[in-house]
Design an enzyme around this catalytic site. Structure first.
Site, mmCIF file in Angstrom:
data_model
loop_
_atom_site.group_PDB
_atom_site.id
_atom_site.type_symbol
_atom_site.label_atom_id
_atom_site.label_comp_id
_atom_site.label_asym_id
_atom_site.label_seq_id
_atom_site.Cartn_x
_atom_site.Cartn_y
_atom_site.Cartn_z
ATOM 1 N NE ARG A 185 -3.813 0.224 2.241
ATOM 2 C CZ ARG A 185 -4.579 0.658 3.236
ATOM 3 N NH1 ARG A 185 -4.595 -0.006 4.394
ATOM 4 N NH2 ARG A 185 -5.316 1.735 3.105
ATOM 5 C CB CYS B 251 -1.949 4.078 9.426
ATOM 6 S SG CYS B 251 -3.333 4.614 10.462
#
Length: 274
Positions: A182, A238
């Site tokens: 990611r 995050c």
């Protein structure tokens, strides 16, 4: 109970279940199935544990900006904490999940953000508790009357404008806590844009624990953050400000208590680009 203990073992918790100054909070949750955590709690949990839900209790409603899990309103969260019997500066809180600290760390961070440092995470989570042979129950406890007065530590949290203004300054370490694929933009299962904030380095939150969900030792956490010991400021993010808290816990265990949470995280950052 030692305020410097960031993690407590199942054995320690089992020996302190009847402590009147202890409150246990079940933080189990699934991003893929938001009702699963509540269902798991209803089925069985650690005796005496209360349940707090990531979406309903530990976050605010989602808006156009601010990310997928905006920080909860301090007064509303304070009322929720008091309703579980948590007294400011007095109650020792143990949070647990079954996801390598992913959701328990959110509560750990929120309590410290509100000025309550008497909190730890259960090492190994619910699985570790069961593996050790300790009891579980479906009984929901009755909370004791409590009062929680929030004292937000605003220096612990930053917004997108702060990140933009500081991320490229000398001595600033911007940390992306998501999985490498990611971070590298190879996969993005949730947010509309893949990739990472320019200048960020990747410290995946899953590396804070071992395969059994037990936290690495303080010395191992320090080795993780060699780069961080040289930084004057560390900003952690995050996807939505939840699992970044696992890295903030890791930083504290490593003796680097200066980490700041970009609460909106990647979901907030990329909301300005769509």
């Amino acid at each position: 109970m030692n305020d410097a203990d960031f993690l407590v073992s199942p054995q320690w918790l089992a020996e302190h279940l009847d402590d009147p100054l202890l409150v246990i909070v079940d933080c189990r949750f699934s991003l893929a199935d938001p009702e699963l955590g509540q269902q798991q709690y209803t089925a069985n949990h650690i005796p005496g544990a209360f349940y707090l839900d990531l979406n309903r209790d530990l976050s605010s409603p989602v808006g156009r900006h601010g990310g997928r899990h905006p920080l909860p309103d301090p007064l509303k969260l304070a009322n929720t904490l008091a309703a579980t019997g948590i007294n400011s500066q007095e109650t020792f809180v143990v949070a647990y999940d079954d996801s390598k600290f992913a959701f328990a760390s959110r509560l750990w961070w929120l309590l410290r953000y509100l000025g309550h440092d008497r909190v730890a995470v259960l090492d190994g989570g619910f699985t570790g508790w069961q593996a050790a042979g300790y009891p579980v129950t479906a009984e929901v406890p009755v909370p004791k009357p409590a009062a929680f007065v929030p004292v937000p530590q605003q220096e612990r949290v930053v917004d997108i404008e702060y990140v933009k203004a500081h991320k490229d300054l000398p001595g600033v370490l911007l940390v992306d806590s998501r999985e490498p694929d990611r971070y590298n933009g190879l996969r993005e299962p949730i947010d509309p844009i893949a990739g990472h904030i320019p200048g960020a380095v990747n410290y995946p939150w899953q590396a804070v624990t071992d395969d059994q969900g037990r936290g690495l030792s303080a010395s191992e956490q320090k080795r993780r953050w060699v780069e961080g010991t040289q930084a004057k400021e560390i900003i952690v993010y995050c996807g939505s400000g939840v699992t970044a808290c696992v890295n903030l816990l890791s930083l504290e265990m490593a003796g680097i208590p200066t980490g700041k949470l970009y609460a909106g995280s990647w979901s907030d950052w990329c909301s300005y680009q769509v």
